[in-house]
Motif scaffolding. Structure first.
Motif, mmCIF file in Angstrom:
data_model
loop_
_atom_site.group_PDB
_atom_site.id
_atom_site.type_symbol
_atom_site.label_atom_id
_atom_site.label_comp_id
_atom_site.label_asym_id
_atom_site.label_seq_id
_atom_site.Cartn_x
_atom_site.Cartn_y
_atom_site.Cartn_z
ATOM 1 N N THR A 6 -70.904 45.967 22.192
ATOM 2 C CA THR A 6 -71.289 46.386 23.621
ATOM 3 C C THR A 6 -70.859 47.264 24.476
ATOM 4 O OG1 THR A 6 -69.645 44.656 24.131
ATOM 5 C CG2 THR A 6 -71.627 43.649 23.685
ATOM 6 N N ASN A 7 -69.693 47.603 23.992
ATOM 7 C CA ASN A 7 -69.532 49.024 24.648
ATOM 8 C C ASN A 7 -69.530 50.131 23.656
ATOM 9 O OD1 ASN A 7 -66.854 49.619 23.420
ATOM 10 N ND2 ASN A 7 -66.059 47.901 24.332
ATOM 11 N N PRO A 8 -69.440 51.628 24.542
ATOM 12 C CA PRO A 8 -69.823 52.560 23.762
ATOM 13 C C PRO A 8 -68.508 52.881 22.399
ATOM 14 C CG PRO A 8 -69.849 53.228 25.885
ATOM 15 C CD PRO A 8 -69.412 51.667 25.738
ATOM 16 N N GLN A 9 -67.463 52.483 22.789
ATOM 17 C CA GLN A 9 -66.436 52.732 21.586
ATOM 18 C C GLN A 9 -66.834 51.773 20.329
ATOM 19 O OE1 GLN A 9 -63.957 54.852 21.343
ATOM 20 N NE2 GLN A 9 -63.788 54.158 19.265
ATOM 21 N N ASN A 10 -67.294 50.722 20.849
ATOM 22 C CA ASN A 10 -67.580 49.775 19.790
ATOM 23 C C ASN A 10 -69.003 50.080 18.799
ATOM 24 O OD1 ASN A 10 -65.556 47.975 20.483
ATOM 25 N ND2 ASN A 10 -66.864 46.487 21.267
ATOM 26 N N ARG A 11 -69.918 50.934 19.473
ATOM 27 C CA ARG A 11 -71.042 51.157 18.964
ATOM 28 C C ARG A 11 -70.561 52.566 18.188
ATOM 29 N NH1 ARG A 11 -73.245 49.803 24.067
ATOM 30 N NH2 ARG A 11 -73.135 51.673 24.662
ATOM 31 N N MET A 12 -69.604 53.183 18.485
ATOM 32 C CA MET A 12 -69.301 54.533 17.927
ATOM 33 C C MET A 12 -68.723 53.994 16.636
ATOM 34 S SD MET A 12 -67.108 57.774 19.273
ATOM 35 C CE MET A 12 -65.641 56.875 19.495
ATOM 36 N N ASP A 13 -67.708 52.964 16.561
ATOM 37 C CA ASP A 13 -67.165 52.555 15.597
ATOM 38 C C ASP A 13 -68.041 51.913 14.618
ATOM 39 O OD1 ASP A 13 -64.765 53.414 16.577
ATOM 40 O OD2 ASP A 13 -64.178 51.395 17.302
ATOM 41 N N LEU A 14 -68.949 51.151 14.972
ATOM 42 C CA LEU A 14 -69.944 50.605 14.054
ATOM 43 C C LEU A 14 -70.941 51.739 13.289
ATOM 44 C CD1 LEU A 14 -71.297 48.085 12.950
ATOM 45 C CD2 LEU A 14 -72.851 47.958 14.995
ATOM 46 N N VAL A 15 -71.391 52.601 14.022
ATOM 47 C CA VAL A 15 -72.007 53.811 13.560
ATOM 48 C C VAL A 15 -71.309 54.564 12.420
ATOM 49 C CG1 VAL A 15 -73.199 56.080 14.096
ATOM 50 C CG2 VAL A 15 -73.642 54.053 15.370
ATOM 51 N N ARG A 16 -70.119 54.794 13.012
ATOM 52 C CA ARG A 16 -69.346 55.468 11.767
ATOM 53 C C ARG A 16 -69.000 54.708 10.451
ATOM 54 N NH1 ARG A 16 -64.831 58.526 15.989
ATOM 55 N NH2 ARG A 16 -66.411 59.860 16.822
ATOM 56 N N ALA A 17 -68.770 53.328 10.557
ATOM 57 C CA ALA A 17 -68.437 52.595 9.718
ATOM 58 C C ALA A 17 -69.660 52.190 8.990
ATOM 59 C CB ALA A 17 -67.993 51.117 10.169
ATOM 60 N N LEU A 18 -70.998 52.401 9.359
ATOM 61 C CA LEU A 18 -72.124 52.153 8.435
ATOM 62 C C LEU A 18 -72.446 53.499 7.882
ATOM 63 C CD1 LEU A 18 -74.646 50.628 11.428
ATOM 64 C CD2 LEU A 18 -73.798 49.616 9.152
ATOM 65 N N ILE A 19 -72.303 54.739 8.493
ATOM 66 C CA ILE A 19 -72.441 55.868 7.823
ATOM 67 C C ILE A 19 -71.491 55.801 6.666
ATOM 68 C CG2 ILE A 19 -72.205 58.209 8.165
ATOM 69 C CD1 ILE A 19 -73.645 58.054 10.797
ATOM 70 N N ASN A 20 -70.101 55.691 6.686
ATOM 71 C CA ASN A 20 -69.143 55.725 5.675
ATOM 72 C C ASN A 20 -69.448 54.954 4.584
ATOM 73 O OD1 ASN A 20 -67.802 57.795 6.940
ATOM 74 N ND2 ASN A 20 -66.656 56.538 8.043
ATOM 75 N N ALA A 21 -70.298 53.589 5.071
ATOM 76 C CA ALA A 21 -70.518 52.745 4.079
ATOM 77 C C ALA A 21 -71.633 53.161 2.956
ATOM 78 C CB ALA A 21 -70.621 51.305 4.519
ATOM 79 N N CYS A 22 -72.379 54.060 3.753
ATOM 80 C CA CYS A 22 -73.701 54.215 2.763
ATOM 81 C C CYS A 22 -73.119 54.800 1.281
ATOM 82 C CB CYS A 22 -74.470 55.429 3.589
ATOM 83 S SG CYS A 22 -75.467 54.847 4.818
ATOM 84 N N GLY A 23 -73.888 54.061 0.342
ATOM 85 C CA GLY A 23 -73.807 54.821 -0.965
ATOM 86 C C GLY A 23 -72.883 53.948 -1.499
ATOM 87 N N THR A 24 -72.401 52.671 -0.805
ATOM 88 C CA THR A 24 -71.298 51.927 -1.455
ATOM 89 C C THR A 24 -71.988 50.598 -1.690
ATOM 90 O OG1 THR A 24 -70.330 51.049 0.479
ATOM 91 C CG2 THR A 24 -69.524 52.989 -0.442
#
Length: 186
Positions: A2-20
């Motif tokens: 819901t807040n920008p920090q949570n969205r940023m954390d989620l995007v970074r986690a999704l990108i880092n999880a790619c290929g795993t």
């Protein structure tokens, strides 16, 4: 998220999880949900990934996020990738889509190099005419006259493939024609 920090954390986690094994593939109908991930510094997280040839899955996700969140600042990175014949064809095509959707007239004109600039196109590699289709969509009718257009129009390499070139031939080409273009078209 819901807040920008949570969205940023989620995007970074999704990108880092790619290929795993941690990140299952998204179904096409789920990509619309990515638009909810927009936050003020999203561009800063996406552009390095879009340019990183070593991370194919992460790049595709970053490009989809840039597209669905309308991150206009990603257009230059996408244009660079789309015009680079050393890049993966699917990634180049996805980037060309972003340029058409979010780019300005100059960005769209730059996609014209996909038609005739030997430094930016490998005609044999574009087996489904996807890049050709994106280039024509970017250029027609504002940056090509009808004679230039019909020098580029050829039978599709794969008649049964309904990709961007097919869409161009059946929709955008016809919509851009004027009555005085018909003698050249015929």
């Amino acid at each position: 998220a819901t807040n920008p920090q949570n969205r940023m954390d989620l995007v970074r986690a999704l990108i880092n999880a790619c290929g795993t094994d941690e990140l299952p593939g998204l179904k096409i109908e789920e990509y619309g949900y990515l638009r909810k991930l927009k936050y003020p510094t999203l561009l800063d997280d996406l552009n390095p990934v879009i340019r990183d040839a070593a991370r194919r899955q992460a790049r595709l996700l970053a490009i989809w996020i840039a597209d669905t969140c309308s991150v206009v600042g990603s257009v230059l990175a996408c244009l660079e990738v789309a015009r680079n014949p050393q890049e993966d064809l699917a990634i180049r095509s996805r980037c060309a889509h972003v340029v058409i959707k979010l780019g300005d007239d100059n960005d769209k004109q730059a996609l014209g190099s996909l038609l005739d600039d030997q430094d930016h196109v490998d005609v044999d590699a574009d087996v489904e005419d996807e890049l050709k289709g994106y280039a024509l969509c970017a250029l027609w009718p504002n940056h090509l006259d009808v004679k230039q257009l019909f020098q580029q129009v050829t039978p599709p390499k794969k008649r049964s493939f309904g990709g961007q070139y097919s869409w161009f031939l059946h929709h955008q080409l016809l919509e851009g024609l004027r009555a005085d273009d018909l003698p050249v078209a015929l």
